[in-house]
Design a protein around this motif. Structure first.
Motif, PDB file in Angstrom:
ATOM      1  N   ILE A   1       0.835  -1.199   0.000  1.00 19.46           N
ATOM      2  CA  ILE A   1       0.000   0.000   0.000  1.00 19.46           C
ATOM      3  C   ILE A   1       0.876   1.258   0.000  1.00 19.46           C
ATOM      4  O   ILE A   1       0.750   2.121  -0.868  1.00 19.46           O
ATOM      5  CB  ILE A   1      -0.950   0.016   1.211  1.00 19.46           C
ATOM      6  N   ASP A   2       1.751   1.390   0.992  1.00 20.39           N
ATOM      7  CA  ASP A   2       2.598   2.584   1.081  1.00 20.39           C
ATOM      8  C   ASP A   2       3.679   2.619   0.006  1.00 20.39           C
ATOM      9  O   ASP A   2       4.214   3.687  -0.305  1.00 20.39           O
ATOM     10  CB  ASP A   2       3.253   2.670   2.461  1.00 20.39           C
ATOM     11  N   SER A   3       3.989   1.475  -0.576  1.00 16.44           N
ATOM     12  CA  SER A   3       5.017   1.413  -1.623  1.00 16.44           C
ATOM     13  C   SER A   3       4.437   1.645  -3.011  1.00 16.44           C
ATOM     14  O   SER A   3       5.172   1.710  -3.989  1.00 16.44           O
ATOM     15  CB  SER A   3       5.711   0.055  -1.597  1.00 16.44           C
ATOM     16  N   HIS A   4       3.105   1.723  -3.098  1.00 14.25           N
ATOM     17  CA  HIS A   4       2.399   1.975  -4.357  1.00 14.25           C
ATOM     18  C   HIS A   4       2.672   0.878  -5.393  1.00 14.25           C
ATOM     19  O   HIS A   4       2.902   1.167  -6.569  1.00 14.25           O
ATOM     20  CB  HIS A   4       2.742   3.348  -4.924  1.00 14.25           C
ATOM     21  N   CYS A   5       2.652  -0.362  -4.955  1.00 20.66           N
ATOM     22  CA  CYS A   5       2.801  -1.491  -5.876  1.00 20.66           C
ATOM     23  C   CYS A   5       1.518  -1.605  -6.702  1.00 20.66           C
ATOM     24  O   CYS A   5       0.430  -1.263  -6.241  1.00 20.66           O
ATOM     25  CB  CYS A   5       3.045  -2.782  -5.100  1.00 20.66           C
ATOM     26  N   THR A   6       1.650  -2.092  -7.916  1.00 19.31           N
ATOM     27  CA  THR A   6       0.496  -2.143  -8.810  1.00 19.31           C
ATOM     28  C   THR A   6       0.319  -3.538  -9.401  1.00 19.31           C
ATOM     29  O   THR A   6       1.269  -4.299  -9.543  1.00 19.31           O
ATOM     30  CB  THR A   6       0.664  -1.142  -9.966  1.00 19.31           C
ATOM     31  N   ASN A   7      -0.941  -3.842  -9.759  1.00 19.58           N
ATOM     32  CA  ASN A   7      -1.240  -5.068 -10.491  1.00 19.58           C
ATOM     33  C   ASN A   7      -0.915  -4.808 -11.953  1.00 19.58           C
ATOM     34  O   ASN A   7      -1.420  -3.863 -12.553  1.00 19.58           O
ATOM     35  CB  ASN A   7      -2.713  -5.447 -10.356  1.00 19.58           C
ATOM     36  N   THR A   8      -0.051  -5.636 -12.527  1.00 17.80           N
ATOM     37  CA  THR A   8       0.378  -5.401 -13.907  1.00 17.80           C
ATOM     38  C   THR A   8      -0.250  -6.362 -14.907  1.00 17.80           C
ATOM     39  O   THR A   8      -0.272  -6.083 -16.093  1.00 17.80           O
ATOM     40  CB  THR A   8       1.910  -5.512 -14.022  1.00 17.80           C
ATOM     41  N   ALA A   9      -0.762  -7.496 -14.421  1.00 14.55           N
ATOM     42  CA  ALA A   9      -1.343  -8.483 -15.332  1.00 14.55           C
ATOM     43  C   ALA A   9      -2.206  -9.451 -14.529  1.00 14.55           C
ATOM     44  O   ALA A   9      -2.284  -9.367 -13.302  1.00 14.55           O
ATOM     45  CB  ALA A   9      -0.246  -9.240 -16.068  1.00 14.55           C
ATOM     46  N   GLN A  10      -2.840 -10.364 -15.230  1.00 11.29           N
ATOM     47  CA  GLN A  10      -3.626 -11.427 -14.606  1.00 11.29           C
ATOM     48  C   GLN A  10      -3.034 -12.772 -15.011  1.00 11.29           C
ATOM     49  O   GLN A  10      -2.607 -12.941 -16.159  1.00 11.29           O
ATOM     50  CB  GLN A  10      -5.091 -11.355 -15.051  1.00 11.29           C
ATOM     51  N   GLN A  11      -3.006 -13.704 -14.075  1.00 10.34           N
ATOM     52  CA  GLN A  11      -2.475 -15.039 -14.336  1.00 10.34           C
ATOM     53  C   GLN A  11      -3.607 -16.052 -14.147  1.00 10.34           C
ATOM     54  O   GLN A  11      -4.330 -16.001 -13.155  1.00 10.34           O
ATOM     55  CB  GLN A  11      -1.342 -15.337 -13.371  1.00 10.34           C
ATOM     56  N   PRO A  12      -3.765 -16.975 -15.071  1.00  9.72           N
ATOM     57  CA  PRO A  12      -4.818 -17.979 -14.919  1.00  9.72           C
ATOM     58  C   PRO A  12      -4.554 -18.872 -13.701  1.00  9.72           C
ATOM     59  O   PRO A  12      -3.414 -19.130 -13.342  1.00  9.72           O
ATOM     60  CB  PRO A  12      -4.754 -18.807 -16.211  1.00  9.72           C
ATOM     61  N   VAL A  13      -5.636 -19.336 -13.099  1.00 12.73           N
ATOM     62  CA  VAL A  13      -5.535 -20.211 -11.933  1.00 12.73           C
ATOM     63  C   VAL A  13      -5.826 -21.639 -12.376  1.00 12.73           C
ATOM     64  O   VAL A  13      -6.829 -21.900 -13.056  1.00 12.73           O
ATOM     65  CB  VAL A  13      -6.537 -19.777 -10.828  1.00 12.73           C
ATOM     66  N   TYR A  14      -4.924 -22.546 -11.980  1.00 11.07           N
ATOM     67  CA  TYR A  14      -5.105 -23.962 -12.257  1.00 11.07           C
ATOM     68  C   TYR A  14      -5.548 -24.676 -10.989  1.00 11.07           C
ATOM     69  O   TYR A  14      -5.125 -24.311  -9.891  1.00 11.07           O
ATOM     70  CB  TYR A  14      -3.795 -24.596 -12.739  1.00 11.07           C
ATOM     71  N   GLN A  15      -6.401 -25.662 -11.135  1.00 10.39           N
ATOM     72  CA  GLN A  15      -6.808 -26.503 -10.015  1.00 10.39           C
ATOM     73  C   GLN A  15      -6.645 -27.955 -10.453  1.00 10.39           C
ATOM     74  O   GLN A  15      -7.285 -28.396 -11.406  1.00 10.39           O
ATOM     75  CB  GLN A  15      -8.261 -26.220  -9.625  1.00 10.39           C
ATOM     76  N   GLU A  16      -5.772 -28.647  -9.762  1.00 12.00           N
ATOM     77  CA  GLU A  16      -5.469 -30.046 -10.090  1.00 12.00           C
ATOM     78  C   GLU A  16      -5.116 -30.193 -11.572  1.00 12.00           C
ATOM     79  O   GLU A  16      -5.635 -31.042 -12.282  1.00 12.00           O
ATOM     80  CB  GLU A  16      -6.629 -30.953  -9.707  1.00 12.00           C
ATOM     81  N   TRP A  17      -4.213 -29.341 -12.042  1.00 13.50           N
ATOM     82  CA  TRP A  17      -3.685 -29.349 -13.409  1.00 13.50           C
ATOM     83  C   TRP A  17      -4.712 -28.970 -14.462  1.00 13.50           C
ATOM     84  O   TRP A  17      -4.476 -29.120 -15.656  1.00 13.50           O
ATOM     85  CB  TRP A  17      -3.064 -30.722 -13.741  1.00 13.50           C
ATOM     86  N   THR A  18      -5.868 -28.457 -14.048  1.00 16.74           N
ATOM     87  CA  THR A  18      -6.896 -28.047 -14.994  1.00 16.74           C
ATOM     88  C   THR A  18      -7.069 -26.536 -14.932  1.00 16.74           C
ATOM     89  O   THR A  18      -7.221 -25.974 -13.850  1.00 16.74           O
ATOM     90  CB  THR A  18      -8.241 -28.735 -14.659  1.00 16.74           C
ATOM     91  N   LEU A  19      -7.076 -25.903 -16.094  1.00 17.46           N
ATOM     92  CA  LEU A  19      -7.262 -24.464 -16.167  1.00 17.46           C
ATOM     93  C   LEU A  19      -8.685 -24.112 -15.760  1.00 17.46           C
ATOM     94  O   LEU A  19      -9.651 -24.711 -16.241  1.00 17.46           O
ATOM     95  CB  LEU A  19      -6.984 -23.971 -17.592  1.00 17.46           C
TER      96      LEU A  19
END
Length: 87
Positions: free
Chosen positions: A19-37
């Motif tokens: 928060i105080d460091s002003h970090c930002t979200n730069t992209a989205q990464q897909p979530v896998y569950q048990e090797w399935t997208l």
């Protein structure tokens, strides 16, 4: 620099303060569950270099050791969330 194992009193876990460091979200990464997208994704955070960290001294076992070496400037009132719904 060398460290003597017997000189280590305890370990400390610190957390980067995005928060105080002003970090930002730069992209989205897909979530896998048990090797399935899945259709879910999670943000990829670009962390900024900073001296700001959180040290939770209220819930650790080594509080006495850490408190002895912690400078007064770091002994601020703890973060308190008064309205959890706003977080």
């Amino acid at each position: 620099m060398s460290i003597i194992l017997q000189d280590i009193m305890c370990s400390v876990n610190i957390q980067h303060n995005c928060i105080d460091s002003h970090c930002t979200n730069t992209a989205q990464q897909p979530v896998y569950q048990e090797w399935t997208l899945t259709s879910r994704s999670r943000p990829i955070v670009q962390h900024e270099p900073t001296p700001h960290y959180f040290l939770n001294t209220y819930s650790i076992h080594n509080y006495d050791y850490i408190h002895l070496v912690m400078p007064n400037t770091l002994r601020e009132t703890p973060l308190r969330v008064t309205n959890v719904a706003e977080v």
